[in-house]
Design a protein around this motif. Structure first.
Motif, mmCIF file in Angstrom:
data_model
loop_
_atom_site.group_PDB
_atom_site.id
_atom_site.type_symbol
_atom_site.label_atom_id
_atom_site.label_comp_id
_atom_site.label_asym_id
_atom_site.label_seq_id
_atom_site.Cartn_x
_atom_site.Cartn_y
_atom_site.Cartn_z
ATOM 1 N N HIS A 121 0.844 -1.188 0.000
ATOM 2 C CA HIS A 121 0.000 0.000 0.000
ATOM 3 C C HIS A 121 0.881 1.240 0.000
ATOM 4 O O HIS A 121 1.811 1.333 0.797
ATOM 5 C CB HIS A 121 -0.890 -0.008 1.253
ATOM 6 N N HIS A 123 0.999 4.598 1.233
ATOM 7 C CA HIS A 123 0.284 5.380 2.243
ATOM 8 C C HIS A 123 0.331 6.867 1.870
ATOM 9 O O HIS A 123 1.398 7.438 1.724
ATOM 10 C CB HIS A 123 0.917 5.134 3.615
ATOM 11 N N HIS A 161 3.999 0.326 2.532
ATOM 12 C CA HIS A 161 4.122 -0.688 3.593
ATOM 13 C C HIS A 161 3.169 -1.833 3.321
ATOM 14 O O HIS A 161 2.254 -1.716 2.504
ATOM 15 C CB HIS A 161 3.890 -0.068 4.975
ATOM 16 N N HIS A 466 -4.648 3.441 12.504
ATOM 17 C CA HIS A 466 -3.277 3.118 12.111
ATOM 18 C C HIS A 466 -2.409 2.694 13.280
ATOM 19 O O HIS A 466 -1.183 2.632 13.162
ATOM 20 C CB HIS A 466 -2.627 4.245 11.313
HETATM 21 CU CU1 C2O Z 1 -4.182 1.500 5.321
HETATM 22 CU CU2 C2O Z 1 -0.620 3.169 6.160
HETATM 23 O O1 C2O Z 1 -2.393 2.365 5.738
#
Ligand code: C2O
Ligand code: CU
Length: 484
Positions: A121, A123, A161, A466
């Motif tokens: 992903h 971010h 990440h 998060h």
């Molecule tokens: Cu869904 Cu750093 O994220």
């Protein structure tokens, strides 16, 4: 409910959390004491130089920058004299830096040589849904996937990440995190410190075994007790008498919220938050950096005599996290010319409340009976669409943290869109929260109001806490952006 199959898939971290949820989830001095029972061995302070992650070279294919990264396990010496087996992007942890330019797309081919499925992903990235690393889009061991990042957004410190369903926390803990630095013309015109004077600092909370190898978190570990900076504990950076730009990322996989300050309360300037540059630098004596938040700061070392040592400290230690982060040693005169940071950075147009046509409310709460973390009374279900924002709409989201007793902080993050903070418990957002953000700390009992506009892409995206252990336990939901 978390199904039995999912519980088994939770892995070491979350299965342990299910066994003793309160100790693991509650940020309180009691659990800090419990934490201390299994603390990391003493580590010599400030005895190693800061390293910076290498920058990856792209292959330039016409108008696109192309990267090829293999995720694999690598033995790394995190603490001196002991090896830890990390999960890495291309053998590096933090992963190699991708440098991108606004308007020029990037394609990253990710190959998975890890023992488990992976999903990457970006971010903070404004990316098509198929490149967002959704559950169901995992890369199986031995497989690969191409991610397209159009870079249709302003300069910002982004990062990539792992995002595999229910395993975000252990996978990033093992090492799967890397920076993605996006630049644009407006940023380049500002003459901010560049090259070796523009330094990323990836902070990660970690735990170690007595022999110095990385320890996977147990049921009582809510937070690490050692902070790694770019993969090393308490490193030292020797600096010249001049301004430096530092890109701070809290890449913690546990609840490592940091309250940072410099020396004995020295002043520095904040120039950017998660989603890009602020409209003007903000002078501060410290800042709070929650997991997945980014702040870019400028420290002007020209005001300190040679020989000065300035420690970057964390004062949120009740959780068990170390107070020591790193140190800057002023060792020489400036070797090249530099200018001051300008009084203005970039225009940050405010999204206006009056334009918003949709309002939504989200309550983040731990469900003790069901041992799951919930948004609006539901744990994540990848087969459920929770909301359907429409392309072009401006929305206001009120996000409330209902976990006052026991007190549990949450960090709200949404994929795809950057937001602006309207207020916190009814009070206007402070100057550090006046720019673009994608992650925000919500303290126990607090409510924040966020405003955002759905711009470029339709399809499915996630929003979640998060603090990744919370996300693993269900504190995640899914939207589908639709056409009007
Ligand atoms: Cu869904 Cu750093 O994220
Ligand atoms: Cu949370």
């Amino acid at each position: 409910m978390i199904s039995r199959r999912n519980v088994l898939a939770l892995g070491v971290l979350s299965a342990a959390a299910a066994a003793a949820p309160l100790e693991r989830l509650v940020l309180s001095p009691t659990s800090a004491t419990a934490n201390a029972a299994t603390s990391s061995p003493p580590i010599p302070l400030f005895d190693r130089a800061l390293t910076v992650p290498p920058v990856l070279r792209p292959r330039r294919l016409g108008s696109v920058d192309y990267y090829d990264i293999t995720m694999r396990t690598t033995d790394v010496e995190l603490l001196p004299g002991a090896t830890s087996n990390l999960w890495t992007y291309g053998g590096e942890s933090p992963g190699p830096v991708i440098k991108a330019v606004a308007g020029r797309p990037v394609i990253v081919q990710q190959r998975n040589q890890l023992p488990e499925p992976a999903a990457v992903h970006l971010h903070g990235g404004n990316v098509p849904s198929a490149s967002d690393g959704l559950p169901g889009d995992e890369i199986q061991p031995g497989g690969s996937r191409r991610y397209l990042y159009p870079n249709r957004q302003p300069a910002a410190t982004l990062y990539y990440h792992d995002h595999v369903h229910h395993l975000e926390s252990p996978h990033t803990y093992r090492g799967l995190t890397g920076l993605y630095l996006l630049t644009d013309r407006a940023e380049q015109r500002l003459c901010l410190p560049t090259g070796k004077y523009d330094v990323p600092l990836v902070l990660q909370d970690r735990l170690f075994n007595a022999d110095g190898s990385l320890r996977m978190p147990g049921p009582r570990d809510i937070v690490g007790d050692v902070t790694l900076v770019n993969g090393r504990p308490t490193p030292v950076l020797e600096v010249e008498q001049r301004p430096y730009r530092f890109r701070l990322l809290n890449g913690s996989s546990l609840d490592g919220i940091q309250q940072l300050s410099l020396g004995d309360g020295e002043q520095f300037q904040v120039i950017a938050s998660d989603g890009g540059l602020l409209s003007a630098p903000v002078a501060v004596n410290g800042l709070t950096l929650s997991p997945s938040e980014r702040y870019e700061i400028v420290i002007d070392f020209s005001k300190y005599p040679i020989g000065t040592q300035l420690e970057l400290r964390n004062s949120l230690v009740a959780t068990g996290l170390s107070p020591h982060v790193m140190r800057f040693d002023v060792t020489q005169r400036a070797t090249s010319a530099f200018g001051p940071v300008g009084k203005r950075l970039v225009p940050v147009p405010r999204l206006r409340e009056a334009v918003a046509t949709v309002r939504r409310e989200f309550v983040f709460q731990f469900n003790q009976a069901a041992t799951q973390m919930e948004i609006n009374g539901k744990a994540f279900d990848p087969n459920r669409i929770d909301i359907k924002p429409r392309l072009g709409d401006t929305e206001i989201w009120t996000v409330r943290n209902a976990d006052q007793s026991p007190p549990i902080p949450h960090v709200f993050h949404t994929h795809l869109v950057r937001f602006q903070v309207l207020d916190r418990d009814g009070k206007p957002a402070g100057p550090l929260e006046a720019g673009w953000k994608d992650s925000i700390l919500i303290n126990p009992g607090e409510s924040v109001r966020l405003i955002m506009r759905f711009g470029d892409f339709t399809g499915r995206y996630l929003y979640h806490c998060h603090l990744l252990g919370h996300a693993d336990l269900g504190m995640m939901a899914q939207m589908e952006v639709v056409r009007r």
